[in-house]
Write a protein that holds these residues in place. Structure first.
Motif, PDB file in Angstrom:
ATOM      1  N   HIS A 119       0.823  -1.220   0.000  1.00 51.95           N
ATOM      2  CA  HIS A 119       0.000   0.000   0.000  1.00 51.95           C
ATOM      3  C   HIS A 119       0.851   1.261   0.000  1.00 51.95           C
ATOM      4  O   HIS A 119       0.471   2.285   0.553  1.00 51.95           O
ATOM      5  CB  HIS A 119      -0.991  -0.001   1.164  1.00 51.95           C
ATOM      6  N   LYS A 133       5.793   3.323   2.423  1.00 58.13           N
ATOM      7  CA  LYS A 133       5.285   3.331   3.790  1.00 58.13           C
ATOM      8  C   LYS A 133       6.179   2.503   4.701  1.00 58.13           C
ATOM      9  O   LYS A 133       6.733   1.488   4.288  1.00 58.13           O
ATOM     10  CB  LYS A 133       3.873   2.747   3.829  1.00 58.13           C
ATOM     11  N   GLU A 176      -0.132  14.202  -0.776  1.00 55.28           N
ATOM     12  CA  GLU A 176      -0.842  14.631   0.433  1.00 55.28           C
ATOM     13  C   GLU A 176      -2.192  13.924   0.563  1.00 55.28           C
ATOM     14  O   GLU A 176      -2.543  13.437   1.637  1.00 55.28           O
ATOM     15  CB  GLU A 176      -1.033  16.139   0.442  1.00 55.28           C
ATOM     16  N   GLU A 177      -2.945  13.855  -0.515  1.00 52.21           N
ATOM     17  CA  GLU A 177      -4.237  13.154  -0.490  1.00 52.21           C
ATOM     18  C   GLU A 177      -4.050  11.698  -0.072  1.00 52.21           C
ATOM     19  O   GLU A 177      -4.798  11.175   0.760  1.00 52.21           O
ATOM     20  CB  GLU A 177      -4.899  13.204  -1.864  1.00 52.21           C
ATOM     21  N   TRP A 178      -3.050  11.043  -0.673  1.00 53.30           N
ATOM     22  CA  TRP A 178      -2.775   9.651  -0.362  1.00 53.30           C
ATOM     23  C   TRP A 178      -2.362   9.490   1.108  1.00 53.30           C
ATOM     24  O   TRP A 178      -2.820   8.572   1.795  1.00 53.30           O
ATOM     25  CB  TRP A 178      -1.682   9.137  -1.296  1.00 53.30           C
ATOM     26  N   ILE A 198      -3.045  11.409   3.722  1.00 52.65           N
ATOM     27  CA  ILE A 198      -4.183  11.620   4.620  1.00 52.65           C
ATOM     28  C   ILE A 198      -5.094  10.399   4.599  1.00 52.65           C
ATOM     29  O   ILE A 198      -5.518   9.903   5.651  1.00 52.65           O
ATOM     30  CB  ILE A 198      -4.931  12.913   4.243  1.00 52.65           C
ATOM     31  N   LYS A 199      -5.376   9.895   3.408  1.00 47.83           N
ATOM     32  CA  LYS A 199      -6.232   8.708   3.263  1.00 47.83           C
ATOM     33  C   LYS A 199      -5.636   7.522   4.015  1.00 47.83           C
ATOM     34  O   LYS A 199      -6.357   6.701   4.584  1.00 47.83           O
ATOM     35  CB  LYS A 199      -6.386   8.373   1.782  1.00 47.83           C
ATOM     36  N   ASN A 200      -4.317   7.413   4.032  1.00 43.06           N
ATOM     37  CA  ASN A 200      -3.627   6.297   4.685  1.00 43.06           C
ATOM     38  C   ASN A 200      -3.212   6.596   6.124  1.00 43.06           C
ATOM     39  O   ASN A 200      -2.435   5.851   6.709  1.00 43.06           O
ATOM     40  CB  ASN A 200      -2.419   5.883   3.849  1.00 43.06           C
ATOM     41  N   LYS A 201      -3.718   7.709   6.655  1.00 44.61           N
ATOM     42  CA  LYS A 201      -3.483   8.096   8.056  1.00 44.61           C
ATOM     43  C   LYS A 201      -2.003   8.216   8.416  1.00 44.61           C
ATOM     44  O   LYS A 201      -1.576   7.855   9.510  1.00 44.61           O
ATOM     45  CB  LYS A 201      -4.197   7.126   8.997  1.00 44.61           C
ATOM     46  N   HIS A 217      -3.399  11.862  13.472  1.00 44.25           N
ATOM     47  CA  HIS A 217      -4.492  10.897  13.435  1.00 44.25           C
ATOM     48  C   HIS A 217      -4.326   9.962  14.614  1.00 44.25           C
ATOM     49  O   HIS A 217      -3.239   9.808  15.148  1.00 44.25           O
ATOM     50  CB  HIS A 217      -4.449  10.076  12.132  1.00 44.25           C
TER      51      HIS A 217
END
Length: 169
Positions: A52, A72, A106-108, A110-113, A166
């Motif tokens: 991911h 990640k 940034e979108e990714w 945030i989506k992935n915390k 988060h």
């Protein structure tokens, strides 16, 4: 156009990386040092998908112009982090590709915390430093003599961007 890489992009992506290695001295690989095995690229794309992580490519005129990877952290204590690498062919720099990459990153994130994005950059690479600072990264430290380019030691900055907190659960 910027999008997530697919296995069908492997040959074009590898060709862009090999071209980037010859065109710039600000990336990790020297010319002809990178493996030229398309299967390795396909495996890398698969690994990014399975973990991911994120691997974006920019294309213009049916040519891969650059990439952004965000790997990640795989262990519990660093799962909230990602290590970023960006490479854009010189002829495509200054056209907004980097900014678009970072918007999608940034979108990714945030989506992935994720709460921490980090990267390294050679201290003399002012264009990249400006891009990173413009996108919220700050210099956290200096990696002295971290690379050797053309027989000279090169220092790198360690930079990071902290995102909204988060829950760790």
């Amino acid at each position: 156009m910027i999008r997530e890489i697919q296995k069908k992009d492997s040959v074009d992506f590898l060709n862009m990386l090999l071209h980037l290695d010859k065109e710039t001295k600000t990336m990790m690989f020297e010319p002809d040092e990178r493996p030229k095995d398309v299967k390795q690229i396909e495996d890398m794309i698969e690994q990014y998908s399975q973990t991911h992580s994120l691997l974006l490519i920019a294309s213009e005129d049916d040519k891969v112009a650059g990439f952004l990877s965000a790997e990640k952290g795989c262990y519990n204590r660093i799962r909230h982090t990602a290590y970023i690498v960006v490479g854009i062919l010189p002829e495509y720099q200054g056209k907004g590709i980097g900014t678009s990459f970072f918007n999608m990153l940034e979108e990714w994130a945030i989506k992935n915390k994720l709460t921490r994005l980090e990267l390294t950059v050679m201290t003399h690479n002012q264009g990249a430093i400006h891009l990173y600072e413009k996108n919220g990264f700050q210099i956290e430290g200096l990696r002295s003599k971290s690379m050797i380019v053309d027989g000279q030691y090169i220092d790198e900055y360690y930079m990071a961007r902290l995102l909204e907190r988060h829950s760790s659960k």
